[in-house]
Motif scaffolding. Structure first.
Motif, PDB file in Angstrom:
ATOM      1  N   LEU A   8       0.594  -1.443  -0.297  1.00 27.08           N
ATOM      2  CA  LEU A   8       0.345   0.095   0.237  1.00 27.08           C
ATOM      3  C   LEU A   8       0.825   1.383  -0.456  1.00 27.08           C
ATOM      4  O   LEU A   8       1.993   0.657   0.445  1.00 27.08           O
ATOM      5  CB  LEU A   8      -0.925   0.431   1.542  1.00 27.08           C
ATOM      6  N   ILE A   9       0.287   2.253   0.104  1.00 23.21           N
ATOM      7  CA  ILE A   9       1.261   3.435  -0.278  1.00 23.21           C
ATOM      8  C   ILE A   9       0.233   5.045   0.681  1.00 23.21           C
ATOM      9  O   ILE A   9      -0.687   4.642   0.884  1.00 23.21           O
ATOM     10  CB  ILE A   9       1.014   4.309  -1.973  1.00 23.21           C
ATOM     11  N   GLY A  10       1.482   5.323   1.461  1.00 27.39           N
ATOM     12  CA  GLY A  10       0.901   5.759   2.856  1.00 27.39           C
ATOM     13  C   GLY A  10       1.388   7.172   2.371  1.00 27.39           C
ATOM     14  O   GLY A  10       2.419   8.061   1.236  1.00 27.39           O
ATOM     15  N   GLU A  25       2.452  12.359 -13.092  1.00 32.71           N
ATOM     16  CA  GLU A  25       2.679  11.493 -13.467  1.00 32.71           C
ATOM     17  C   GLU A  25       1.655   9.529 -13.125  1.00 32.71           C
ATOM     18  O   GLU A  25       2.206   8.753 -13.827  1.00 32.71           O
ATOM     19  CB  GLU A  25       3.999  11.331 -12.118  1.00 32.71           C
ATOM     20  N   CYS A  26       1.254   9.606 -12.070  1.00 36.53           N
ATOM     21  CA  CYS A  26       0.205   8.791 -12.166  1.00 36.53           C
ATOM     22  C   CYS A  26       0.086   7.836 -14.007  1.00 36.53           C
ATOM     23  O   CYS A  26      -0.921   8.672 -14.050  1.00 36.53           O
ATOM     24  CB  CYS A  26      -0.853   8.509 -11.459  1.00 36.53           C
ATOM     25  N   PRO A  27       0.162   6.881 -13.828  1.00 36.66           N
ATOM     26  CA  PRO A  27       0.081   6.513 -14.999  1.00 36.66           C
ATOM     27  C   PRO A  27      -1.861   6.087 -15.716  1.00 36.66           C
ATOM     28  O   PRO A  27      -1.176   5.738 -16.015  1.00 36.66           O
ATOM     29  CB  PRO A  27       0.642   5.359 -15.851  1.00 36.66           C
ATOM     30  N   VAL A  28      -2.220   5.270 -14.454  1.00 35.27           N
ATOM     31  CA  VAL A  28      -3.122   5.205 -14.507  1.00 35.27           C
ATOM     32  C   VAL A  28      -4.255   7.001 -14.348  1.00 35.27           C
ATOM     33  O   VAL A  28      -5.724   5.827 -13.899  1.00 35.27           O
ATOM     34  CB  VAL A  28      -3.672   3.828 -13.969  1.00 35.27           C
ATOM     35  N   TRP A  29      -3.866   7.785 -13.267  1.00 32.75           N
ATOM     36  CA  TRP A  29      -4.902   8.639 -13.610  1.00 32.75           C
ATOM     37  C   TRP A  29      -5.491   8.646 -11.733  1.00 32.75           C
ATOM     38  O   TRP A  29      -6.704   8.871 -11.484  1.00 32.75           O
ATOM     39  CB  TRP A  29      -5.300   9.042 -14.715  1.00 32.75           C
ATOM     40  N   CYS A  30      -4.824   7.106 -11.206  1.00 32.50           N
ATOM     41  CA  CYS A  30      -5.708   7.312  -9.427  1.00 32.50           C
ATOM     42  C   CYS A  30      -5.628   8.215  -8.583  1.00 32.50           C
ATOM     43  O   CYS A  30      -6.381   7.896  -7.567  1.00 32.50           O
ATOM     44  CB  CYS A  30      -5.487   5.621  -9.173  1.00 32.50           C
ATOM     45  N   ILE A  31      -4.208   8.803  -8.754  1.00 35.17           N
ATOM     46  CA  ILE A  31      -4.657  10.210  -7.802  1.00 35.17           C
ATOM     47  C   ILE A  31      -4.997  11.191  -7.828  1.00 35.17           C
ATOM     48  O   ILE A  31      -5.457  11.015  -8.826  1.00 35.17           O
ATOM     49  CB  ILE A  31      -3.058  10.090  -7.436  1.00 35.17           C
ATOM     50  N   ASP A  32      -6.447  12.016  -6.864  1.00 35.16           N
ATOM     51  CA  ASP A  32      -7.083  13.152  -7.110  1.00 35.16           C
ATOM     52  C   ASP A  32      -6.393  13.825  -5.660  1.00 35.16           C
ATOM     53  O   ASP A  32      -6.840  13.150  -4.390  1.00 35.16           O
ATOM     54  CB  ASP A  32      -8.386  12.698  -7.227  1.00 35.16           C
ATOM     55  N   ALA A  63      -7.993   1.179  -8.981  1.00 32.67           N
ATOM     56  CA  ALA A  63      -6.800   0.948 -10.382  1.00 32.67           C
ATOM     57  C   ALA A  63      -5.585   0.833 -10.075  1.00 32.67           C
ATOM     58  O   ALA A  63      -4.770   0.323 -10.870  1.00 32.67           O
ATOM     59  CB  ALA A  63      -7.362   2.350 -10.824  1.00 32.67           C
ATOM     60  N   CYS A  64      -4.785   1.726  -8.802  1.00 30.93           N
ATOM     61  CA  CYS A  64      -3.521   1.727  -8.800  1.00 30.93           C
ATOM     62  C   CYS A  64      -2.517   0.770  -9.390  1.00 30.93           C
ATOM     63  O   CYS A  64      -2.927  -0.903  -9.500  1.00 30.93           O
ATOM     64  CB  CYS A  64      -2.604   2.122  -7.101  1.00 30.93           C
ATOM     65  N   MET A  65      -1.663   0.368  -9.824  1.00 30.41           N
ATOM     66  CA  MET A  65      -0.665  -0.299 -10.761  1.00 30.41           C
ATOM     67  C   MET A  65       0.697  -0.801  -9.585  1.00 30.41           C
ATOM     68  O   MET A  65       1.385  -1.732  -9.816  1.00 30.41           O
ATOM     69  CB  MET A  65      -0.237  -0.244 -11.609  1.00 30.41           C
ATOM     70  N   TYR A  66       0.567  -0.167  -8.102  1.00 30.09           N
ATOM     71  CA  TYR A  66       1.315  -0.576  -7.738  1.00 30.09           C
ATOM     72  C   TYR A  66       2.721  -0.012  -8.390  1.00 30.09           C
ATOM     73  O   TYR A  66       4.136  -1.365  -8.161  1.00 30.09           O
ATOM     74  CB  TYR A  66       1.347  -1.685  -6.735  1.00 30.09           C
ATOM     75  N   CYS A  67       2.852   0.667  -8.863  1.00 33.14           N
ATOM     76  CA  CYS A  67       4.222   0.655  -9.444  1.00 33.14           C
ATOM     77  C   CYS A  67       5.357   2.149  -9.069  1.00 33.14           C
ATOM     78  O   CYS A  67       6.620   1.769  -9.093  1.00 33.14           O
ATOM     79  CB  CYS A  67       4.220   1.274 -11.420  1.00 33.14           C
ATOM     80  N   GLY A  68       5.150   2.212  -8.199  1.00 32.31           N
ATOM     81  CA  GLY A  68       5.803   3.201  -7.188  1.00 32.31           C
ATOM     82  C   GLY A  68       6.054   4.660  -7.636  1.00 32.31           C
ATOM     83  O   GLY A  68       6.476   5.166  -7.625  1.00 32.31           O
ATOM     84  N   ILE A  69       5.870   4.842  -8.852  1.00 35.03           N
ATOM     85  CA  ILE A  69       6.323   6.125  -9.405  1.00 35.03           C
ATOM     86  C   ILE A  69       5.511   7.742  -8.672  1.00 35.03           C
ATOM     87  O   ILE A  69       6.827   8.426  -8.233  1.00 35.03           O
ATOM     88  CB  ILE A  69       5.295   6.731 -10.936  1.00 35.03           C
ATOM     89  N   CYS A  70       5.095   7.474  -8.235  1.00 37.67           N
ATOM     90  CA  CYS A  70       4.417   8.844  -7.387  1.00 37.67           C
ATOM     91  C   CYS A  70       5.679   8.155  -6.086  1.00 37.67           C
ATOM     92  O   CYS A  70       5.567  10.056  -5.311  1.00 37.67           O
ATOM     93  CB  CYS A  70       2.783   8.088  -6.408  1.00 37.67           C
ATOM     94  N   VAL A  71       5.770   7.529  -5.804  1.00 33.77           N
ATOM     95  CA  VAL A  71       6.905   7.092  -4.493  1.00 33.77           C
ATOM     96  C   VAL A  71       8.181   7.966  -5.137  1.00 33.77           C
ATOM     97  O   VAL A  71       8.684   8.657  -4.047  1.00 33.77           O
ATOM     98  CB  VAL A  71       7.170   6.214  -4.406  1.00 33.77           C
TER      99      VAL A  71
HETATM  100  S1  SF4 Z   1       1.496   3.539  -7.428  1.00 34.32           S
HETATM  101 FE1  SF4 Z   1       1.690   4.008  -9.795  1.00 34.32          FE
HETATM  102  S2  SF4 Z   1      -0.323   3.792  -9.503  1.00 34.32           S
HETATM  103 FE2  SF4 Z   1       0.208   3.508  -8.429  1.00 34.32          FE
HETATM  104  S3  SF4 Z   1      -1.094   5.433  -7.588  1.00 34.32           S
HETATM  105 FE3  SF4 Z   1       0.977   5.868  -7.238  1.00 34.32          FE
HETATM  106  S4  SF4 Z   1       1.889   5.769  -9.038  1.00 34.32           S
HETATM  107 FE4  SF4 Z   1      -0.351   5.943  -9.283  1.00 34.32          FE
END
Ligand code: SF4
Ligand code: SF4
Lengths: 111, 157, 133
Positions: A8-10, A25-32, A63-71
Motif C-alpha cells: 500500500l502507499i501511505g 505522473e500516475c499512469p492510471v490517473w488514480c490519484i486525485d 486501479a493503482c498498479m503499484y508501480c511506485g512512480i508517485c513514491v
Molecule cells: S503506485 Fe503508480 S499507479 Fe499507484 S498511485 Fe502511485 S503512480 Fe499511480
C-alpha cells in the motif's frame, strides 16, 4: 509479511505541498487531490506568504498498479510504501482511500 | 539482432528453423511512428540459444505469414493484424483475437485515439488550487495527443 | 472449464472454500503463491460453505462471456471475488477499448481485493471478508 512488501502507499499530509507532480505522473490517473491557498503574514515579514493547504488526497487502489512512480517522483517524500496487507472492500469505490486512511499507512520512520 | 528487409522475412525465419531454432518465442510489433517494426524471437532448446530477427514495414503494412515455418506464429500474426493493422499475406487464421469484431482502429498504433483517455477527466488537469495566483501553466496528460481535444469544445482546457 | 477445488484456510479457522480459479492474467500466479506458502491448503472433498468464483486478471471483451458462463455454471450458494486491479477496474489497461472496466459489469462481485498483483496475504484477507459478511 516481508518488511519490503509493496502493499500500500501511505501519505504524510504535513509533508505534501499539493504540487500535483504525483497526480500528473500516475499512469492510471488514480490519484486525485484538492487544495486551496491562503496568505500568512509572518511577524516582521514584508509580504504575506502564500501557503497551500491540502484539502483532499485520494488514491484509488482499485486501479493503482503499484508501480511506485508517485513514491519516486514526490520531491518532498510525502508518499511512501507501506507493508500492511491490502484491504479488500465490498464495492469498487470502497478501494478509494482518502487522507484519513492514507496517513495511517505512512510508515512511522519513512521508507 | 538480425535486421532483414521485409521481402526476406519468411526466408530468414526458415533459415533460423533450419539452423536448429525450434521454438518461436514470440513476434512483437512496435510503432516507431515512421514505420512499424516487427521482431521475432526464436530459441534453440538444445543449447538455449536465442536469436532476434527484425524487419520494418514502411509504407504498405504487409508481411508474409510464417505459419508454415512455425505453426505457433498464427497467434502473434493475429495480434499484429489486430493491434497494428498489419496485413499478413497468406495468413491461415484471420479471426480477431481480443476483440469480437475487427471494427475500429488498431489500438496499439500511436495515432489511434483511446476514447477512455479523452472522456475521462484527467485529475492532473485541475489546478491544485482555486486561487487566481496559482500557476496556470497548461498541462497535458502523458499519452494524450495534442490534437485529440480540439473538437470537444475545449472542456479540457 | 476447470471445476472448483476445495481448500481450507489455516489463517481463518473454520473456513473451507471451493474455489473456481479463473486466472486470466499474471495475478493468478499469486493463487499458486498462496498455496505454496501454505496460506491455502488443498483439502479433499471437504464440504465447503460456498463455491467461490475467483476472477483474477484482465477481462477482455472477448473473454467476458466465458466468465459469465463460469459464473452461471456454479451451483448456489455462490459468491464472486474480484482479485487485482484489472478485474477490479481495468487497472493498467483502463484505457484499452478491448478491456472491461471491471468484472462487476458482468457478474455480481462481493469482495474486491486490491493489488497489482495483490499479495497472497491479501487473498486470504479477502476470503475472510466473505465469511464476515
Ligand atoms: S503506485 Fe503508480 S499507479 Fe499507484 S498511485 Fe502511485 S503512480 Fe499511480
Ligand atoms: S508529489 Fe508529493 S508533495 Fe507533490 S502533491 Fe504528490 S504527495 Fe504531495
Amino acid at each position: 509479511m516481508p518488511s519490503n512488501a509493496h502493499s500500500l502507499i501511505g501519505l504524510n499530509p504535513d509533508a505534501c505541498t499539493s504540487c500535483m507532480i504525483c497526480v500528473r505522473e500516475c499512469p492510471v490517473w488514480c490519484i486525485d487531490l484538492a487544495s486551496h491557498t491562503h496568505e500568512v503574514t509572518e511577524e516582521g515579514a514584508r509580504r504575506p506568504k502564500v501557503v497551500h493547504v491540502l484539502d483532499e488526497f485520494t488514491i484509488d487502489f482499485g486501479a493503482c498498479m503499484y508501480c511506485g512512480i508517485c513514491v519516486d517522483v514526490c520531491p518532498f517524500d510525502a508518499l511512501a510504501w507501506s507493508n500492511e496487507t491490502d484491504q479488500s472492500a465490498h464495492s469498487a469505490s470502497g478501494l478509494v482511500h482518502g487522507i484519513d486512511q492514507l496517513v495511517k499507512w505512512f510508515p512511522a520512520s519513512g521508507s | 539482432m538480425k535486421q532483414v528487409p521485409v521481402e526476406a522475412w519468411a526466408a530468414e525465419l526458415a533459415a533460423c528453423r533450419d539452423a536448429g531454432y525450434d521454438v518461436l518465442d514470440m513476434i512483437a510489433g512496435v510503432d516507431r511512428s515512421e514505420w512499424i517494426e516487427v521482431i521475432a524471437s526464436v530459441m534453440r532448446t538444445s543449447d538455449a540459444a536465442c536469436e532476434l530477427v527484425a524487419t520494418r514495414l514502411d509504407s504498405d503494412h504487409v508481411i508474409a505469414s510464417i505459419t508454415d515455418v512455425y505453426a505457433g506464429a498464427s497467434w502473434y500474426e493475429r495480434e499484429l493484424a489486430e493491434m497494428f493493422g498489419v496485413r499478413i499475406a497468406g495468413a491461415h487464421d484471420e479471426r480477431p483475437l481480443l476483440r469480437r469484431t475487427d471494427e475500429g482502429a488498431p489500438i496499439l498504433l500511436k495515432s489511434t485515439v483511446l476514447g477512455a483517455r479523452v472522456l475521462t477527466p484527467w485529475p492532473g488537469d485541475a489546478d491544485a488550487s482555486d486561487d487566481a495566483k496559482a500557476n496556470r501553466r497548461r498541462q497535458r496528460a502523458v499519452g494524450v495527443a495534442e490534437d485529440w481535444l480540439v473538437s470537444d469544445g475545449g472542456s479540457h482546457e | 472449464m476447470t471445476s472448483a477445488r476445495h481448500y481450507s484456510v489455516p489463517g481463518v479457522p473454520g473456513l473451507a472454500v471451493g474455489v473456481l480459479d479463473l486466472g486470466l492474467a499474471c495475478c493468478s500466479m499469486e493463487i499458486g503463491a498462496a498455496i505454496t506458502a501454505g496460506l491455502l491448503v488443498p483439502a479433499d472433498n471437504t464440504p465447503s460453505e460456498a463455491a467461490v468464483l475467483l476472477v483474477s486478471g484482465t477481462v477482455t471483451d472477448a473473454m467476458a462471456p466465458a466468465v459469465l458462463a463460469a459464473w452461471n455454471a456454479l451451483p448456489e450458494p455462490r459468491r464472486a471475488v474480484s482479485f487485482g486491479a484489472c478485474a477490479n477496474t481495468g487497472g493498467p489497461y483502463w484505457d484499452a477499448p478491448t478491456v472491461l472496466k471491471g468484472i462487476d459489469q458482468v457478474i455480481p462481485i462481493e469482495v474486491y481485493v486490491p493489488g497489482c498483483p495483490p499479495r497472497p496475504e491479501a487473498l486470504i484477507a479477502g476470503l475472510a471478508e466473505l465469511v464476515i459478511r
